[in-house]
Scaffold this active site. Sequence first.
Site, mmCIF file in Angstrom:
data_model
loop_
_atom_site.group_PDB
_atom_site.id
_atom_site.type_symbol
_atom_site.label_atom_id
_atom_site.label_comp_id
_atom_site.label_asym_id
_atom_site.label_seq_id
_atom_site.Cartn_x
_atom_site.Cartn_y
_atom_site.Cartn_z
ATOM 1 N N CYS A 1 5.411 -7.345 7.783
ATOM 2 C CA CYS A 1 6.485 -6.721 8.610
ATOM 3 C C CYS A 1 6.557 -8.319 9.724
ATOM 4 O O CYS A 1 5.921 -8.868 9.965
ATOM 5 C CB CYS A 1 5.933 -5.664 9.343
ATOM 6 S SG CYS A 1 6.888 -4.971 10.552
ATOM 7 N N GLU B 1 0.963 -1.255 0.102
ATOM 8 C CA GLU B 1 -0.026 0.037 -0.089
ATOM 9 C C GLU B 1 0.928 1.174 -0.063
ATOM 10 O O GLU B 1 2.012 1.233 0.593
ATOM 11 C CB GLU B 1 -0.829 0.032 1.105
ATOM 12 C CG GLU B 1 -1.889 -1.048 1.270
ATOM 13 C CD GLU B 1 -2.539 -1.159 2.524
ATOM 14 O OE1 GLU B 1 -2.835 -0.123 3.276
ATOM 15 O OE2 GLU B 1 -3.332 -2.183 2.907
ATOM 16 N N CYS C 1 3.543 8.305 1.392
ATOM 17 C CA CYS C 1 3.823 7.306 2.343
ATOM 18 C C CYS C 1 3.924 6.115 1.668
ATOM 19 O O CYS C 1 3.284 5.661 1.184
ATOM 20 C CB CYS C 1 2.603 7.200 3.410
ATOM 21 S SG CYS C 1 2.827 6.039 4.478
ATOM 22 N N CYS D 1 3.722 -5.758 15.882
ATOM 23 C CA CYS D 1 2.945 -4.865 16.853
ATOM 24 C C CYS D 1 1.602 -5.185 16.787
ATOM 25 O O CYS D 1 0.835 -5.309 15.867
ATOM 26 C CB CYS D 1 3.276 -3.502 16.521
ATOM 27 S SG CYS D 1 4.946 -2.885 16.499
ATOM 28 N N CYS E 1 -1.197 -3.076 14.948
ATOM 29 C CA CYS E 1 -0.982 -2.666 13.661
ATOM 30 C C CYS E 1 -1.534 -3.832 12.487
ATOM 31 O O CYS E 1 -1.250 -4.891 12.559
ATOM 32 C CB CYS E 1 0.344 -2.518 13.224
ATOM 33 S SG CYS E 1 1.073 -2.129 11.710
ATOM 34 N N CYS F 1 -1.948 2.480 6.705
ATOM 35 C CA CYS F 1 -1.499 1.301 5.917
ATOM 36 C C CYS F 1 -1.578 -0.100 6.545
ATOM 37 O O CYS F 1 -1.595 -0.319 7.920
ATOM 38 C CB CYS F 1 0.151 1.682 5.730
ATOM 39 S SG CYS F 1 0.077 2.474 4.104
#
Length: 345
Positions: free
Chosen positions: A112, A92, A105, A116, A119, A333
């Site tokens: 990832c 994204e 952005c 977290c 997220c 995102c």
Amino acid sequence: MATIDLRSLSQEELTEQLKSKGYPAFRAKQIREWLDRGITDFEQMTNLPKDLRQTLAELYSVPGITIVRKLVSAIDGTVKYLFQLDDGETVESVLMQYKHGWSQCLSTQVGCKMGCTFCATGLGGFIRNLSAAEMIAQIEAAQQDAGVRVSSIVLMGMGEPLDNYDQVVRFLRMLGEEGGVHIGMRHISLSTCGVVPAIYRLMEEQIPLTLSISLHAPNDEIRSRSMPVNRRWPMDELLRACRDYIAATGRRISFEYAMIDGVNDSDAHAAELADRLHGMLCHVNLIPVNAVAGKSQRRSSRERIRSFMDVLQKKGINATVRRTLGADINASCGQLRRQQDQQGE
Ligand code: SAH
Ligand code: SF4
């Protein structure tokens, strides 16, 4: 014969390679200009001699990036893209308009590793790093689609930039080159969850970007619960690295603090945070947390955020509430890719 990804070459490298084949330096500049305008088919680069176009087609390729989905905010014109890369993976990117121009952005990884809990990207796990060329391509694709010139970049899309260190630094150096996309480092922000050794490495690079640290908590107990990275590099170590960064670069650090109702948003938390940041050249960005499907987190009320900010300010810490852009298109995102994945399941 395998072809070389043309976008992965710096301007200098491309110039050298063309020179070795007998072409003058300005040809490299012309090629960059075409790429910048979104033209990736060598045949369409009409100001290049025919033999050069043929040579290019034999030796090089330009990995494509295509728009799979695009959402435009009816409130503020923010554009959110879901891009597809050559191997079918998606990332994204968000284009936002500010008074001073367009800011984009970018994503630095597909997924990832950092996990977290608040997220959407973290929920989906890690797939792969993006190349520097794929980061540049996100800018080129958005510029061409929206018909605008991007004047600042934030590395706050999907992924942890400092977990893809080499390609991110390569990308930053490419941005600084004349020709091509060319955006000055003072218009770049890089956001990290706190990969401490990489912050020290970045310091050495002497790249005058703005460093943002995703803090989101006033102490280790709260931070470790939502950010596993904190168990590896706790807040004391992270804040020491930040102080060293400021001392080495003379640059202000920005702390991101997502306000989550009942989790990290009391006045006592604000006071604790202010004490830890005392005396630092920094700014705190308070962000009402975004809802993520399947998570129960709720954003703090406006009054709570205001009161938190007041406590920080009274204790001498610079703090503002981040303006929410693209609220109607879920512009934070990681959400669009997840939606797309879940539709496909
Ligand atoms: N991995 C880097 C950069 C990408 S995340 C980092 O973590 O800093 C970009 C920013 O969005 C980070 O500050 C991150 O903590 C924040 N973020 C992630 N999920 C969010 C959510 N649901 N609401 C608000 N901010 C969020
Ligand atoms: Fe990764 Fe940043 Fe999301 Fe954490 S907040 S999971 S580091 S993208």
